[in-house]
Design a protein around this motif. Structure first.
Motif, PDB file in Angstrom:
ATOM      1  N   GLU A   1     -10.507   0.554  -9.748  1.00 33.78           N
ATOM      2  CA  GLU A   1     -10.139  -0.778  -9.260  1.00 33.78           C
ATOM      3  C   GLU A   1     -10.269  -1.799 -10.382  1.00 33.78           C
ATOM      4  O   GLU A   1     -11.141  -1.698 -11.246  1.00 33.78           O
ATOM      5  N   GLY A   2      -9.382  -2.818 -10.359  1.00 33.95           N
ATOM      6  CA  GLY A   2      -9.471  -3.888 -11.348  1.00 33.95           C
ATOM      7  C   GLY A   2      -8.395  -4.935 -11.154  1.00 33.95           C
ATOM      8  O   GLY A   2      -7.544  -4.842 -10.259  1.00 33.95           O
ATOM      9  N   LEU A   3      -8.450  -5.957 -12.014  1.00 30.89           N
ATOM     10  CA  LEU A   3      -7.525  -7.093 -11.975  1.00 30.89           C
ATOM     11  C   LEU A   3      -6.821  -7.170 -13.325  1.00 30.89           C
ATOM     12  O   LEU A   3      -7.466  -7.158 -14.374  1.00 30.89           O
TER      13      LEU A   3
ATOM     14  N   ILE B   1      -2.980   3.838  -3.023  1.00 32.93           N
ATOM     15  CA  ILE B   1      -2.926   2.773  -4.021  1.00 32.93           C
ATOM     16  C   ILE B   1      -2.625   1.477  -3.276  1.00 32.93           C
ATOM     17  O   ILE B   1      -1.673   1.386  -2.499  1.00 32.93           O
ATOM     18  N   ILE B   2      -3.431   0.465  -3.509  1.00 32.61           N
ATOM     19  CA  ILE B   2      -3.238  -0.870  -2.908  1.00 32.61           C
ATOM     20  C   ILE B   2      -2.982  -1.854  -4.051  1.00 32.61           C
ATOM     21  O   ILE B   2      -3.750  -1.905  -5.021  1.00 32.61           O
ATOM     22  N   ILE B   3      -1.919  -2.637  -3.924  1.00 34.80           N
ATOM     23  CA  ILE B   3      -1.544  -3.630  -4.948  1.00 34.80           C
ATOM     24  C   ILE B   3      -1.455  -4.994  -4.266  1.00 34.80           C
ATOM     25  O   ILE B   3      -0.842  -5.135  -3.206  1.00 34.80           O
TER      26      ILE B   3
ATOM     27  N   SER C   1      -7.956   4.804  -4.322  1.00 32.51           N
ATOM     28  CA  SER C   1      -9.070   5.422  -3.612  1.00 32.51           C
ATOM     29  C   SER C   1      -8.665   6.840  -3.225  1.00 32.51           C
ATOM     30  O   SER C   1      -7.618   7.051  -2.600  1.00 32.51           O
ATOM     31  N   GLY C   2      -9.508   7.817  -3.628  1.00 32.08           N
ATOM     32  CA  GLY C   2      -9.192   9.210  -3.319  1.00 32.08           C
ATOM     33  C   GLY C   2     -10.266  10.145  -3.854  1.00 32.08           C
ATOM     34  O   GLY C   2     -11.208   9.724  -4.542  1.00 32.08           O
TER      35      GLY C   2
ATOM     36  N   GLN D   1       0.844  -1.190   0.000  1.00 31.63           N
ATOM     37  CA  GLN D   1       0.000   0.000   0.000  1.00 31.63           C
ATOM     38  C   GLN D   1       0.883   1.245   0.000  1.00 31.63           C
ATOM     39  O   GLN D   1       1.847   1.332   0.777  1.00 31.63           O
ATOM     40  N   CYS D   2       0.536   2.192  -0.854  1.00 28.54           N
ATOM     41  CA  CYS D   2       1.163   3.512  -0.846  1.00 28.54           C
ATOM     42  C   CYS D   2       0.060   4.538  -0.582  1.00 28.54           C
ATOM     43  O   CYS D   2      -1.005   4.476  -1.219  1.00 28.54           O
ATOM     44  N   ALA D   3       0.295   5.460   0.349  1.00 27.84           N
ATOM     45  CA  ALA D   3      -0.750   6.417   0.737  1.00 27.84           C
ATOM     46  C   ALA D   3      -0.171   7.825   0.804  1.00 27.84           C
ATOM     47  O   ALA D   3       1.017   8.031   1.091  1.00 27.84           O
TER      48      ALA D   3
END
Length: 230
Positions: A185-187, A223-225, A129-130, A95-97
């Motif tokens: 969001e997606g894969l 950003i969550i990866i 998310s933002g 996660q980067c925030a």
């Protein structure tokens, strides 16, 4: 008076009778007795105590080898089974925030996060998310999307979100300024293992003019990866 011939006959008869009696007695004494033949001349006594087992005998001489048997029928062809031992799956995420990103560009990179992908046959789940905002006086559209090492996802399709703003009337003032927390969001599949630069960009929509975009105003953006098995 007895004649001489008769006297002789009488004498012979007297001598023969004793001999005949003796012969009868002798023959009677030699008659076979069935019990005597079975047990001898004595009566059978009680059975004796059984004897103990004898000592084991020595091994005999080995026999000659037998004739070799003929070959059996040919068996069916077996299946080749190869076992694949894989390491158990372990979670891999990052996660980067950012606090109050406040990025007001309309075209270009908004934020990025570097991720180490462990396997090439896995998929990446990404989430941004933002706060997003679009402002314009006439109809406009802006697009927020992900890139992986500078290219959009092709496995199977790009990961994006859009905001469209229609032309407003003078009474409603089409220059309204609304910021809303939204997500992209997606894969994505087909990304090779190794270091991956995951980034969020903002750009225009097809066939629509761009507006005044804003990202991450006065709030936390992230950003969550996550790497997932296929």
């Amino acid at each position: 008076m007895m004649s001489p011939v008769a006297a002789r006959l009488l004498l012979l008869a007297c001598l023969a009778l004793p001999l005949y009696g003796v012969e009868k007695v002798r023959n009677r004494g030699y008659r076979k007795d069935p019990d005597a033949e079975k047990y001898g001349s004595c009566m059978q006594g009680p059975a004796g105590t059984p004897g103990r087992d004898g000592n084991p005998g020595a091994n005999g001489i080995p026999g000659t080898p037998g004739i070799p048997g003929r070959d059996g029928l040919k068996g069916e062809k077996g299946e080749c089974i190869s076992e694949i031992f894989e390491e158990p799956w372990r979670p891999n995420y990052k996660q980067c925030a950012w606090n109050s990103l406040n990025y007001g560009i309309d075209l270009g990179k908004v934020a990025d996060c570097t991720f180490t992908k462990l396997r090439s046959d896995s998929a990446l789940r990404v989430l941004f998310s933002g706060s997003l905002r679009l402002k314009c006086k006439s109809a406009c559209c802006q697009r927020w999307y992900f890139t992986f090492n500078g290219a959009e996802c092709t496995g199977p399709l790009p990961i994006e979100s859009i905001i469209y703003l229609d032309q407003g009337s003078p009474e409603l003032n089409s220059t309204i300024n609304i910021h809303r927390t939204s997500s992209v969001e997606g894969l994505c599949e087909g990304v090779k293992a190794g270091l991956v630069d995951v980034a969020v960009w903002v750009g225009t929509c097809a066939d629509y003019p761009r507006g005044d975009a804003s990202t991450g105003w006065n709030s936390v953006s992230r950003i969550i990866i996550e790497e997932l098995p296929k």
